[in-house]
Motif scaffolding. Sequence first.
Motif, mmCIF file in Angstrom:
data_model
loop_
_atom_site.group_PDB
_atom_site.id
_atom_site.type_symbol
_atom_site.label_atom_id
_atom_site.label_comp_id
_atom_site.label_asym_id
_atom_site.label_seq_id
_atom_site.Cartn_x
_atom_site.Cartn_y
_atom_site.Cartn_z
ATOM 1 N N SER A 118 0.829 -1.209 0.000
ATOM 2 C CA SER A 118 0.000 0.000 0.000
ATOM 3 C C SER A 118 0.864 1.261 0.000
ATOM 4 O O SER A 118 0.523 2.260 -0.650
ATOM 5 N N LEU A 171 2.230 1.702 -3.457
ATOM 6 C CA LEU A 171 1.164 2.208 -4.332
ATOM 7 C C LEU A 171 1.032 3.723 -4.208
ATOM 8 O O LEU A 171 0.890 4.431 -5.210
ATOM 9 N N ARG A 172 1.120 4.234 -2.987
ATOM 10 C CA ARG A 172 1.015 5.686 -2.778
ATOM 11 C C ARG A 172 2.140 6.434 -3.500
ATOM 12 O O ARG A 172 1.914 7.461 -4.133
ATOM 13 N N GLN A 186 1.507 6.533 -7.174
ATOM 14 C CA GLN A 186 0.406 7.427 -7.540
ATOM 15 C C GLN A 186 0.744 8.898 -7.308
ATOM 16 O O GLN A 186 0.476 9.739 -8.163
ATOM 17 N N ARG A 217 -1.591 -6.977 -4.235
ATOM 18 C CA ARG A 217 -2.717 -6.052 -4.393
ATOM 19 C C ARG A 217 -3.071 -5.852 -5.865
ATOM 20 O O ARG A 217 -2.186 -5.605 -6.691
ATOM 21 N N GLN A 218 -4.362 -5.920 -6.146
ATOM 22 C CA GLN A 218 -4.802 -5.750 -7.531
ATOM 23 C C GLN A 218 -4.543 -4.331 -8.022
ATOM 24 O O GLN A 218 -4.103 -4.133 -9.159
ATOM 25 N N ASP A 219 -4.795 -3.322 -7.161
ATOM 26 C CA ASP A 219 -4.598 -1.936 -7.598
ATOM 27 C C ASP A 219 -3.118 -1.649 -7.846
ATOM 28 O O ASP A 219 -2.765 -0.898 -8.771
ATOM 29 N N LEU A 220 -2.225 -2.258 -7.064
ATOM 30 C CA LEU A 220 -0.797 -2.086 -7.297
ATOM 31 C C LEU A 220 -0.386 -2.772 -8.601
ATOM 32 O O LEU A 220 0.436 -2.238 -9.371
ATOM 33 N N TYR A 221 -0.968 -3.937 -8.862
ATOM 34 C CA TYR A 221 -0.687 -4.642 -10.114
ATOM 35 C C TYR A 221 -1.069 -3.780 -11.315
ATOM 36 O O TYR A 221 -0.299 -3.654 -12.276
ATOM 37 N N PHE A 222 -2.255 -3.180 -11.265
ATOM 38 C CA PHE A 222 -2.695 -2.345 -12.381
ATOM 39 C C PHE A 222 -1.788 -1.122 -12.546
ATOM 40 O O PHE A 222 -1.505 -0.691 -13.660
ATOM 41 N N ARG A 223 -1.322 -0.566 -11.418
ATOM 42 C CA ARG A 223 -0.441 0.597 -11.477
ATOM 43 C C ARG A 223 0.920 0.225 -12.082
ATOM 44 O O ARG A 223 1.508 1.028 -12.817
#
Length: 468
Positions: free
Chosen positions: A254, A257-258, A261, A298-304
């Motif tokens: 997480s 990811l921040r 982003q 994490r799915q959102d990290l994968y997409f990023r």
Amino acid sequence: MSLQRVLVVDDDPAIRRMLVSRLQRQNIPTVGIATMQQTLEELRKEPADLLIVDLQLPDGNGLEVLQGVKQLGLNVDVIMMTGFGTIETAIEAMKLGASNYLLKPFSLGQFELAINAVIEQRNLRDENRTLKERLAEESGSNPLLYRSDEMTRAMSLVKRVATTDATVLIQGESGTGKELIARAIHENSNRREKPYIKLNCAAVPDNLLESEFFGHERGAFTGATARREGRFEQANGGTLLLDEISEIPPNLQSKLLRVLQEQEFERVGGNRTLRVDVRIIATTNRELLKSVEAGEFRQDLYFRLNVVPLKVPPLRQRSHEIEFLVQEFMKIFAQKHGKPTPRISPWALEQLSAYSWPGNVRELRNYTERALILWEGTKDLEAADFSLTPSPTDDGLFPVTGNAFPTIADVEKRLINLALKKTGGQRTEAARLLGINVRTLRNKLHEYEGGRESDETIAKADEAPASA
């Protein structure tokens, strides 16, 4: 690295003597000069590492000295001194290449700080130059070589994406050249003159990984005796390679990811938010999407991370370029070890191309170097010189038990049976895989044991659904 020669340029004898004396007491060879003309003449005779120049001189000014240094093409650091300091003058001096700026009157403490800053800058430049030379030498002995259509397509994508700042996720088995591709992206980008920082996420203990990413403040944890920059800070303006990204623990995903982003973070133990400009390249030898489905990533990290996906095919899927790779590696290692380039027998090349190479290009490279080192220089290299070991993925094609060794007939029979099994007993397709015509295949089937073994193989294959 110490300063080998310094010129102090000031028309005030008292200041000139004081600064020269101060530097000489630190064992720094120093010459005092009063005019601009003398300075340029002295530089033409013998270059200096550092100029300490007063802005106002009897026959010119310090800015003209800077321009003269530029025209002479010298790599000289310059500290500008003046009692008439303005922001505009400082900016102009810095534009012309000055390293620092001292406003008179200054203390000896301020003077020494400026000198130490120059020494640190020179040391850093030398370290960077040494590192670049070493990396260039390493990449010269481990270049990214390819000839197959699969790798040509991958490298075409590299060239297209390199000039952007897009995040790239490189997936492929160990030894396929993911790190070399990552470096190629950086070296073909607009950031190529900026830092290229690598972090192997699998090699750092989980409890230290956050500090490796973001750095820490003094006292943040036991053993943190000083502030430390993390890899994101070190890579600011350049590229950060996160090798084996799949090994990052969930609690850190997480935070990563921040940063991806927002391009901001805090050091461990700190509360000041730091902003960076970093291009991310991530690599993994796992199917990251499967880790997402398993709840491990994490799915959102994968997409990023997966903005531009790039898959590197294993060597066994491009075996037609193995001969080219072996020959090229042999030339590289022959030069490295000061030996002539040996010839490799056609049979050895066939064996190398047939081997599954579970360690991919890295394994092929290592075997090639070992073969060259042990080569006596009197004969062609044979398959045995490469010391190939059986692999679990070899399908038992060439099993060797005890002192037994397969004959050519044994190998040919196994190849035919394997081709027939692979094609579901379709002789035309099997002949195509074997590189022979259907008539030759038919003759071979009848040659071996009157066709009984092969006919049984075909019968069994006919019972199973055909597979490609």
